[in-house]
Design a protein around this motif. Sequence first.
Motif, PDB file in Angstrom:
ATOM      1  N   MET A 128       0.841  -1.162   0.000  1.00 19.09           N
ATOM      2  CA  MET A 128       0.000   0.000   0.000  1.00 19.09           C
ATOM      3  C   MET A 128       0.891   1.231   0.000  1.00 19.09           C
ATOM      4  N   LEU A 129       0.586   2.165  -0.832  1.00 13.83           N
ATOM      5  CA  LEU A 129       1.351   3.404  -0.912  1.00 13.83           C
ATOM      6  C   LEU A 129       0.602   4.543  -0.221  1.00 13.83           C
ATOM      7  N   TYR A 130       1.361   5.494   0.285  1.00  9.87           N
ATOM      8  CA  TYR A 130       0.775   6.693   0.876  1.00  9.87           C
ATOM      9  C   TYR A 130       1.776   7.822   0.703  1.00  9.87           C
ATOM     10  N   ASP A 131       1.314   9.050   0.848  1.00 11.66           N
ATOM     11  CA  ASP A 131       2.171  10.219   0.704  1.00 11.66           C
ATOM     12  C   ASP A 131       2.716  10.576   2.086  1.00 11.66           C
ATOM     13  N   LYS A 132       3.990  10.282   2.327  1.00 10.13           N
ATOM     14  CA  LYS A 132       4.563  10.507   3.657  1.00 10.13           C
ATOM     15  C   LYS A 132       4.658  11.979   4.032  1.00 10.13           C
ATOM     16  N   HIS A 133       4.473  12.856   3.062  1.00 10.08           N
ATOM     17  CA  HIS A 133       4.505  14.293   3.353  1.00 10.08           C
ATOM     18  C   HIS A 133       3.129  14.826   3.744  1.00 10.08           C
ATOM     19  N   LYS A 134       2.083  14.071   3.419  1.00 13.79           N
ATOM     20  CA  LYS A 134       0.720  14.532   3.701  1.00 13.79           C
ATOM     21  C   LYS A 134      -0.041  13.621   4.665  1.00 13.79           C
ATOM     22  N   GLU A 135       0.456  12.401   4.853  1.00 16.26           N
ATOM     23  CA  GLU A 135      -0.254  11.443   5.686  1.00 16.26           C
ATOM     24  C   GLU A 135       0.684  10.840   6.731  1.00 16.26           C
ATOM     25  N   VAL A 136       0.096  10.383   7.809  1.00 21.74           N
ATOM     26  CA  VAL A 136       0.852   9.705   8.862  1.00 21.74           C
ATOM     27  C   VAL A 136       0.612   8.208   8.688  1.00 21.74           C
ATOM     28  N   ARG A 137       1.695   7.467   8.565  1.00 17.83           N
ATOM     29  CA  ARG A 137       1.626   6.031   8.284  1.00 17.83           C
ATOM     30  C   ARG A 137       0.700   5.282   9.244  1.00 17.83           C
ATOM     31  N   GLU A 138       0.807   5.556  10.535  1.00 17.69           N
ATOM     32  CA  GLU A 138      -0.006   4.858  11.518  1.00 17.69           C
ATOM     33  C   GLU A 138      -1.497   5.170  11.339  1.00 17.69           C
ATOM     34  N   GLU A 139      -1.810   6.411  10.983  1.00 18.90           N
ATOM     35  CA  GLU A 139      -3.208   6.789  10.761  1.00 18.90           C
ATOM     36  C   GLU A 139      -3.769   6.106   9.518  1.00 18.90           C
ATOM     37  N   VAL A 140      -2.949   5.979   8.481  1.00 17.28           N
ATOM     38  CA  VAL A 140      -3.373   5.276   7.273  1.00 17.28           C
ATOM     39  C   VAL A 140      -3.656   3.817   7.614  1.00 17.28           C
ATOM     40  N   ALA A 141      -2.765   3.203   8.366  1.00 22.74           N
ATOM     41  CA  ALA A 141      -2.943   1.803   8.759  1.00 22.74           C
ATOM     42  C   ALA A 141      -4.214   1.617   9.576  1.00 22.74           C
ATOM     43  N   GLU A 142      -4.457   2.514  10.512  1.00 21.80           N
ATOM     44  CA  GLU A 142      -5.670   2.435  11.340  1.00 21.80           C
ATOM     45  C   GLU A 142      -6.925   2.572  10.478  1.00 21.80           C
ATOM     46  N   ARG A 143      -6.911   3.500   9.549  1.00 26.79           N
ATOM     47  CA  ARG A 143      -8.070   3.712   8.678  1.00 26.79           C
ATOM     48  C   ARG A 143      -8.352   2.470   7.825  1.00 26.79           C
ATOM     49  N   VAL A 144      -7.317   1.949   7.205  1.00 21.08           N
ATOM     50  CA  VAL A 144      -7.491   0.776   6.352  1.00 21.08           C
ATOM     51  C   VAL A 144      -7.943  -0.427   7.186  1.00 21.08           C
ATOM     52  N   ALA A 145      -7.361  -0.599   8.351  1.00 17.71           N
ATOM     53  CA  ALA A 145      -7.744  -1.712   9.220  1.00 17.71           C
ATOM     54  C   ALA A 145      -9.211  -1.607   9.626  1.00 17.71           C
ATOM     55  N   ARG A 146      -9.642  -0.401   9.946  1.00 21.31           N
ATOM     56  CA  ARG A 146     -11.042  -0.180  10.315  1.00 21.31           C
ATOM     57  C   ARG A 146     -11.959  -0.510   9.144  1.00 21.31           C
ATOM     58  N   GLU A 147     -11.597  -0.008   7.956  1.00 20.26           N
ATOM     59  CA  GLU A 147     -12.421  -0.238   6.766  1.00 20.26           C
ATOM     60  C   GLU A 147     -12.527  -1.726   6.423  1.00 20.26           C
ATOM     61  N   ARG A 148     -11.451  -2.464   6.634  1.00 21.49           N
ATOM     62  CA  ARG A 148     -11.420  -3.888   6.252  1.00 21.49           C
ATOM     63  C   ARG A 148     -11.653  -4.824   7.435  1.00 21.49           C
ATOM     64  N   GLU A 149     -11.917  -4.221   8.607  1.00 20.03           N
ATOM     65  CA  GLU A 149     -12.146  -4.992   9.832  1.00 20.03           C
ATOM     66  C   GLU A 149     -10.983  -5.953  10.119  1.00 20.03           C
ATOM     67  N   LEU A 150      -9.776  -5.389  10.101  1.00 15.19           N
ATOM     68  CA  LEU A 150      -8.556  -6.147  10.352  1.00 15.19           C
ATOM     69  C   LEU A 150      -7.791  -5.523  11.513  1.00 15.19           C
ATOM     70  N   PRO A 151      -6.987  -6.312  12.199  1.00 16.43           N
ATOM     71  CA  PRO A 151      -6.157  -5.735  13.267  1.00 16.43           C
ATOM     72  C   PRO A 151      -4.921  -5.049  12.678  1.00 16.43           C
ATOM     73  N   VAL A 152      -4.409  -4.075  13.388  1.00 19.60           N
ATOM     74  CA  VAL A 152      -3.137  -3.451  13.020  1.00 19.60           C
ATOM     75  C   VAL A 152      -2.060  -4.135  13.854  1.00 19.60           C
ATOM     76  N   ILE A 153      -1.049  -4.656  13.180  1.00 17.86           N
ATOM     77  CA  ILE A 153       0.069  -5.295  13.869  1.00 17.86           C
ATOM     78  C   ILE A 153       1.293  -4.420  13.636  1.00 17.86           C
ATOM     79  N   PRO A 154       1.776  -3.759  14.681  1.00 22.20           N
ATOM     80  CA  PRO A 154       2.935  -2.882  14.526  1.00 22.20           C
ATOM     81  C   PRO A 154       4.157  -3.661  14.030  1.00 22.20           C
ATOM     82  N   PRO A 155       5.014  -3.030  13.250  1.00 20.35           N
ATOM     83  CA  PRO A 155       6.146  -3.742  12.657  1.00 20.35           C
ATOM     84  C   PRO A 155       7.273  -4.089  13.623  1.00 20.35           C
ATOM     85  N   PHE A 156       7.337  -3.424  14.785  1.00 18.87           N
ATOM     86  CA  PHE A 156       8.493  -3.679  15.652  1.00 18.87           C
ATOM     87  C   PHE A 156       8.227  -3.553  17.134  1.00 18.87           C
ATOM     88  N   ASP A 157       7.240  -2.805  17.562  1.00 20.52           N
ATOM     89  CA  ASP A 157       7.083  -2.539  18.991  1.00 20.52           C
ATOM     90  C   ASP A 157       5.870  -3.220  19.620  1.00 20.52           C
TER      91      ASP A 157
END
Length: 80
Positions: A1-30
């Motif tokens: 999935m692509l996003y504009d790192k200058h206009k969007e926050v990666r974590e917010e994009v992930a949360e939005r997509v997860a909500r829309e698709r009813e999926l959990p967000v799994i952080p990459p490292f923490d």
Amino acid sequence: MLYDKHKEVREEVAERVARERELPVIPPFDHPHVIAGQGTAAKELVEEAGPLDYLFVPCSGGGLISAARSLHLIFRPAAR
């Protein structure tokens, strides 16, 4: 999935997509489960190579180094 790192926050994009698709967000490292999974690499290394005096681990997100150091302390507390 692509996003504009200058206009969007990666974590917010992930949360939005997860909500829309009813999926959990799994952080990459923490996340504890991710760190535990990455720790198996250090465990396998020590099991294969035996006790290590030094353990060099790349660290970008921090999950691998956290897990490796935690497990290495269990197997070889005096190591650096």
